[in-house]
Design a protein around this motif. Sequence first.
Motif, PDB file in Angstrom:
ATOM      1  N   GLY A 222       0.797  -1.222   0.000  1.00 45.14           N
ATOM      2  CA  GLY A 222       0.000   0.000   0.000  1.00 45.14           C
ATOM      3  C   GLY A 222       0.825   1.265   0.000  1.00 45.14           C
ATOM      4  N   PHE A 242       2.412  -3.747  -3.770  1.00 50.48           N
ATOM      5  CA  PHE A 242       1.317  -4.664  -3.485  1.00 50.48           C
ATOM      6  C   PHE A 242       1.766  -5.773  -2.536  1.00 50.48           C
ATOM      7  CE2 PHE A 242       3.259  -5.814  -7.546  1.00 50.48           C
ATOM      8  CZ  PHE A 242       3.633  -7.141  -7.343  1.00 50.48           C
ATOM      9  N   VAL A 258      -1.919   3.930   0.090  1.00 48.73           N
ATOM     10  CA  VAL A 258      -3.185   3.544  -0.512  1.00 48.73           C
ATOM     11  C   VAL A 258      -4.229   3.406   0.593  1.00 48.73           C
ATOM     12  CG1 VAL A 258      -4.420   1.732  -1.765  1.00 48.73           C
ATOM     13  CG2 VAL A 258      -2.110   2.377  -2.469  1.00 48.73           C
ATOM     14  N   LEU A 262      -6.477  -1.362  -2.871  1.00 50.86           N
ATOM     15  CA  LEU A 262      -5.238  -2.133  -2.888  1.00 50.86           C
ATOM     16  C   LEU A 262      -5.434  -3.484  -3.582  1.00 50.86           C
ATOM     17  CD1 LEU A 262      -2.284  -2.270  -2.109  1.00 50.86           C
ATOM     18  CD2 LEU A 262      -2.958  -3.133   0.142  1.00 50.86           C
ATOM     19  N   THR A 311      -5.242  -5.577   4.372  1.00 50.52           N
ATOM     20  CA  THR A 311      -4.981  -6.666   3.443  1.00 50.52           C
ATOM     21  C   THR A 311      -4.554  -7.886   4.225  1.00 50.52           C
ATOM     22  OG1 THR A 311      -2.683  -5.998   3.245  1.00 50.52           O
ATOM     23  CG2 THR A 311      -4.201  -5.097   1.637  1.00 50.52           C
TER      24      THR A 311
END
Length: 326
Positions: A222, A242, A258, A262, A311
């Motif tokens: 991110g 990522f 981010v 994402l 995430t």
Amino acid sequence: MASSKDRQRKLARAKLDRQMARRAASTRRKRQVRAGIGSALALLLIALGSFWALGGFDSEPTNDPAAMDVCAWTTQDTQVNTNLKDVGTPPTRDLPTTGTRPMTITTNQGEPVTVQLDLAKAPCAAASFTHLAGKAFFDNTKCSEITTEGAVRCGDPTDTGFGGPTYTFFDENVPAGSADDPSATPSAEPSGTPTTTASASPSGSPSPSPSATAASARYPAGTVAMIGTPPGANGSQFLIFFKDFVTAEPKYSVVGTVTAGLDVIKKIGALETVDNGSGSKVKPKTDVVIQSLTVGEPSSTDPTAVPPASTPPASPSASPTAAGVS
């Protein structure tokens, strides 16, 4: 013996003489006052003129940050690099240096990706993004690379790896290396998972937890960072990670995080790659096109109070290596 008429004439004459004398004295006094005032005014004007000539009316310089240059833009020669696009330069002063600024990246790969630019730590990078976005510099450009570090590389209108504006600016917010923070050194594991000093154990011991890995990563998933060509000469190209990237020698200026989308960046990171013409298979086989990139108005929001998009932890097999950008 004088007559009464003669005496009257003498008295009238004496009275007139006295009146004339008083009038003459009054006129002399008025002239003296006027002369004095004139002389005083002349002296005052001379004094004020001398004071002005010596800079007495010049205002003292102030250290108002808003009136000082915040950023410096280094002009690049288009004859040396023909991939550069001239869209002018951002302003050097009156730039926001606190809070955050929203940036929205719309691609052909799904929902828009929103980023929070950090105005306090990277004011010049944020100013450059704002300027270039206002010139539609990023619109309809391709993301030219999926790096071995686990990031998508974008921001080059020529799709060559050498494109950008006709100016550059210096690094601002490069994370500290392991020499400054020995608690987070890369592990010998192929996955690149870090091992902290506090949790070091003999061979065969379990590796750190995913949360510890993310915490010690210099570039967590991110992260949005600038990438210069050459390094340190930032223009328009940027990376969106990522995966958590752990490195002992950070070299990219972090400009933001981010906050949404994402999963789109992860989707792009999973695309098949092909040779980009230099012998490296890093170019997405499917074109990744930035349809538009916009930057919103500054906000006083504390960037540390807004966490990156949540995430799932990266598995060891999917962790990036510490290889450099091709």
